[in-house]
Design a protein around this motif. Structure first.
Motif, PDB file in Angstrom:
ATOM      1  N   ALA A  22       9.978   7.478 -10.713  1.00  0.00           N
ATOM      2  CA  ALA A  22      11.291   8.097 -10.530  1.00  0.00           C
ATOM      3  C   ALA A  22      12.124   7.223  -9.600  1.00  0.00           C
ATOM      4  O   ALA A  22      11.653   6.788  -8.554  1.00  0.00           O
ATOM      5  N   SER A  23      13.345   6.962  -9.996  1.00  0.00           N
ATOM      6  CA  SER A  23      14.224   6.125  -9.194  1.00  0.00           C
ATOM      7  C   SER A  23      15.424   6.946  -8.724  1.00  0.00           C
ATOM      8  O   SER A  23      15.626   8.085  -9.126  1.00  0.00           O
ATOM      9  N   GLY A  24      16.231   6.365  -7.890  1.00  0.00           N
ATOM     10  CA  GLY A  24      17.396   7.061  -7.375  1.00  0.00           C
ATOM     11  C   GLY A  24      17.047   7.873  -6.157  1.00  0.00           C
ATOM     12  O   GLY A  24      16.222   7.479  -5.353  1.00  0.00           O
ATOM     13  N   SER A  25      17.669   9.013  -6.011  1.00  0.00           N
ATOM     14  CA  SER A  25      17.419   9.858  -4.848  1.00  0.00           C
ATOM     15  C   SER A  25      15.973  10.329  -4.835  1.00  0.00           C
ATOM     16  O   SER A  25      15.368  10.528  -5.876  1.00  0.00           O
ATOM     17  N   PRO A  26      15.382  10.485  -3.658  1.00  0.00           N
ATOM     18  CA  PRO A  26      13.974  10.914  -3.623  1.00  0.00           C
ATOM     19  C   PRO A  26      13.833  12.317  -4.186  1.00  0.00           C
ATOM     20  O   PRO A  26      14.544  13.227  -3.834  1.00  0.00           O
ATOM     21  N   PHE A  27      12.914  12.462  -5.108  1.00  0.00           N
ATOM     22  CA  PHE A  27      12.655  13.761  -5.717  1.00  0.00           C
ATOM     23  C   PHE A  27      11.290  14.260  -5.293  1.00  0.00           C
ATOM     24  O   PHE A  27      10.374  13.501  -5.082  1.00  0.00           O
ATOM     25  N   ARG A  28      11.220  15.518  -5.183  1.00  0.00           N
ATOM     26  CA  ARG A  28       9.922  16.128  -5.023  1.00  0.00           C
ATOM     27  C   ARG A  28       9.709  17.028  -6.227  1.00  0.00           C
ATOM     28  O   ARG A  28      10.415  17.999  -6.421  1.00  0.00           O
ATOM     29  N   PHE A  29       8.751  16.652  -7.028  1.00  0.00           N
ATOM     30  CA  PHE A  29       8.483  17.383  -8.244  1.00  0.00           C
ATOM     31  C   PHE A  29       7.348  18.367  -8.072  1.00  0.00           C
ATOM     32  O   PHE A  29       6.374  18.090  -7.383  1.00  0.00           O
ATOM     33  N   ASP A  30       7.497  19.502  -8.724  1.00  0.00           N
ATOM     34  CA  ASP A  30       6.382  20.455  -8.742  1.00  0.00           C
ATOM     35  C   ASP A  30       5.250  19.912  -9.594  1.00  0.00           C
ATOM     36  O   ASP A  30       4.078  20.147  -9.307  1.00  0.00           O
ATOM     37  N   SER A  97      11.031  20.218 -11.528  1.00  0.00           N
ATOM     38  CA  SER A  97      11.223  20.530 -10.117  1.00  0.00           C
ATOM     39  C   SER A  97      11.036  22.019  -9.839  1.00  0.00           C
ATOM     40  O   SER A  97      11.107  22.446  -8.691  1.00  0.00           O
ATOM     41  N   ARG A  98      10.787  22.787 -10.869  1.00  0.00           N
ATOM     42  CA  ARG A  98      10.656  24.225 -10.676  1.00  0.00           C
ATOM     43  C   ARG A  98       9.221  24.675 -10.912  1.00  0.00           C
ATOM     44  O   ARG A  98       8.500  24.139 -11.726  1.00  0.00           O
ATOM     45  N   TYR A  99       8.856  25.687 -10.187  1.00  0.00           N
ATOM     46  CA  TYR A  99       7.539  26.277 -10.334  1.00  0.00           C
ATOM     47  C   TYR A  99       7.489  27.126 -11.605  1.00  0.00           C
ATOM     48  O   TYR A  99       8.450  27.815 -11.944  1.00  0.00           O
ATOM     49  N   LEU A 100       6.369  27.071 -12.313  1.00  0.00           N
ATOM     50  CA  LEU A 100       6.189  27.888 -13.506  1.00  0.00           C
ATOM     51  C   LEU A 100       5.286  29.069 -13.174  1.00  0.00           C
ATOM     52  O   LEU A 100       4.213  28.888 -12.610  1.00  0.00           O
ATOM     53  N   PRO A 101       5.695  30.270 -13.533  1.00  0.00           N
ATOM     54  CA  PRO A 101       4.898  31.454 -13.209  1.00  0.00           C
ATOM     55  C   PRO A 101       3.655  31.611 -14.066  1.00  0.00           C
ATOM     56  O   PRO A 101       2.770  32.407 -13.736  1.00  0.00           O
ATOM     57  N   SER A 102       3.580  30.857 -15.158  1.00  0.00           N
ATOM     58  CA  SER A 102       2.458  30.997 -16.067  1.00  0.00           C
ATOM     59  C   SER A 102       2.006  29.617 -16.521  1.00  0.00           C
ATOM     60  O   SER A 102       2.815  28.805 -16.958  1.00  0.00           O
ATOM     61  N   ALA A 103       0.701  29.357 -16.419  1.00  0.00           N
ATOM     62  CA  ALA A 103       0.164  28.037 -16.746  1.00  0.00           C
ATOM     63  C   ALA A 103       0.466  27.578 -18.173  1.00  0.00           C
ATOM     64  O   ALA A 103       0.773  26.404 -18.383  1.00  0.00           O
ATOM     65  N   PRO A 104       0.386  28.439 -19.182  1.00  0.00           N
ATOM     66  CA  PRO A 104       0.659  27.973 -20.558  1.00  0.00           C
ATOM     67  C   PRO A 104       2.065  27.399 -20.737  1.00  0.00           C
ATOM     68  O   PRO A 104       2.293  26.629 -21.675  1.00  0.00           O
ATOM     69  N   LEU A 105       2.992  27.747 -19.854  1.00  0.00           N
ATOM     70  CA  LEU A 105       4.357  27.222 -19.982  1.00  0.00           C
ATOM     71  C   LEU A 105       4.402  25.710 -19.795  1.00  0.00           C
ATOM     72  O   LEU A 105       5.342  25.061 -20.264  1.00  0.00           O
ATOM     73  N   ARG A 106       3.418  25.136 -19.143  1.00  0.00           N
ATOM     74  CA  ARG A 106       3.440  23.689 -18.912  1.00  0.00           C
ATOM     75  C   ARG A 106       3.352  22.890 -20.202  1.00  0.00           C
ATOM     76  O   ARG A 106       3.638  21.705 -20.217  1.00  0.00           O
ATOM     77  N   TYR A 107       2.926  23.531 -21.278  1.00  0.00           N
ATOM     78  CA  TYR A 107       2.809  22.840 -22.559  1.00  0.00           C
ATOM     79  C   TYR A 107       4.152  22.724 -23.276  1.00  0.00           C
ATOM     80  O   TYR A 107       4.253  22.029 -24.285  1.00  0.00           O
ATOM     81  N   LEU A 108       5.179  23.403 -22.771  1.00  0.00           N
ATOM     82  CA  LEU A 108       6.473  23.415 -23.436  1.00  0.00           C
ATOM     83  C   LEU A 108       7.386  22.322 -22.894  1.00  0.00           C
ATOM     84  O   LEU A 108       7.719  22.311 -21.706  1.00  0.00           O
ATOM     85  N   PRO A 109       7.838  21.407 -23.758  1.00  0.00           N
ATOM     86  CA  PRO A 109       8.759  20.361 -23.295  1.00  0.00           C
ATOM     87  C   PRO A 109      10.010  20.915 -22.618  1.00  0.00           C
ATOM     88  O   PRO A 109      10.570  20.275 -21.720  1.00  0.00           O
ATOM     89  N   SER A 110      10.466  22.073 -23.040  1.00  0.00           N
ATOM     90  CA  SER A 110      11.691  22.649 -22.490  1.00  0.00           C
ATOM     91  C   SER A 110      11.558  23.037 -21.018  1.00  0.00           C
ATOM     92  O   SER A 110      12.570  23.290 -20.348  1.00  0.00           O
ATOM     93  N   MET A 111      10.349  23.076 -20.502  1.00  0.00           N
ATOM     94  CA  MET A 111      10.138  23.438 -19.099  1.00  0.00           C
ATOM     95  C   MET A 111      10.367  22.248 -18.160  1.00  0.00           C
ATOM     96  O   MET A 111      10.348  22.411 -16.943  1.00  0.00           O
ATOM     97  N   TYR A 112      10.584  21.060 -18.705  1.00  0.00           N
ATOM     98  CA  TYR A 112      10.724  19.856 -17.892  1.00  0.00           C
ATOM     99  C   TYR A 112      12.181  19.421 -17.859  1.00  0.00           C
ATOM    100  O   TYR A 112      12.838  19.336 -18.902  1.00  0.00           O
ATOM    101  N   ASN A 113      12.694  19.152 -16.670  1.00  0.00           N
ATOM    102  CA  ASN A 113      14.107  18.807 -16.548  1.00  0.00           C
ATOM    103  C   ASN A 113      14.372  17.332 -16.318  1.00  0.00           C
ATOM    104  O   ASN A 113      15.534  16.928 -16.192  1.00  0.00           O
ATOM    105  N   TYR A 114      13.314  16.525 -16.281  1.00  0.00           N
ATOM    106  CA  TYR A 114      13.494  15.079 -16.180  1.00  0.00           C
ATOM    107  C   TYR A 114      12.582  14.404 -17.197  1.00  0.00           C
ATOM    108  O   TYR A 114      11.406  14.766 -17.320  1.00  0.00           O
ATOM    109  N   TRP A 115      13.136  13.410 -17.882  1.00  0.00           N
ATOM    110  CA  TRP A 115      12.382  12.707 -18.932  1.00  0.00           C
ATOM    111  C   TRP A 115      12.594  11.206 -18.823  1.00  0.00           C
ATOM    112  O   TRP A 115      13.704  10.749 -18.519  1.00  0.00           O
ATOM    113  N   GLY A 116      11.543  10.464 -19.101  1.00  0.00           N
ATOM    114  CA  GLY A 116      11.641   9.021 -19.236  1.00  0.00           C
ATOM    115  C   GLY A 116      12.063   8.658 -20.643  1.00  0.00           C
ATOM    116  O   GLY A 116      12.193   9.515 -21.521  1.00  0.00           O
TER     117      GLY A 116
END
Length: 125
Positions: A22-30, A97-116
């Motif tokens: 990740a470049s630019g401003s320092p990010f802290r990702f969940d 950058s956001r916490y997910l309340p349910s583990a299965p949500l991590r499989y969804l691309p829409s839950m991610y707000n930064y992409w390479g």
């Protein structure tokens, strides 16, 4: 903001290591993750690592791929061993950058707000 590198052409059984910084401003990702997308297939989660270092893998790569993270550098790596032709795809790194309340949500691309931008991995038989 996410720069992926390390893709290429390799023979079956070979290895590659992907990096994503990740470049630019320092990010802290969940969490950070790697997805892949083969032609005419949906984007799928390959590996995921959260802020506590807990990892999750797709069944198809379990035992062959290893995800690791250098939080100080905002960098995530994907070590891929024993590559198979079916691993051929464009690999994308992602972060959220956001916490997910349910583990299965991590499989969804829409839950991610930064992409390479994606890096091509081609495994020949």
């Amino acid at each position: 903001q996410l720069q992926a590198s390390g893709g290429g052409l390799v023979k079956a059984g070979g290895s590659l290591r992907l990096s994503c910084t990740a470049s630019g401003s320092p990010f802290r990702f969940d969490a950070m993750a790697w997805f892949r997308q083969a032609p005419e297939k949906e984007r799928e989660l390959v590996a995921h690592i959260d802020s506590g270092g807990i990892t999750t893998y797709a069944d198809s790569v379990q035992g062959r791929f290893t995800i690791s993270r250098d939080s100080a550098k905002n960098t995530v790596y994907l070590r891929m061993n024993s590559l198979k032709p079916e691993d051929t795809a464009v690999y994308f790194c992602a972060a959220r950058s956001r916490y997910l309340p349910s583990a299965p949500l991590r499989y969804l691309p829409s839950m991610y707000n930064y992409w390479g931008q994606g890096t091509q991995v081609t495994v020949s038989s």
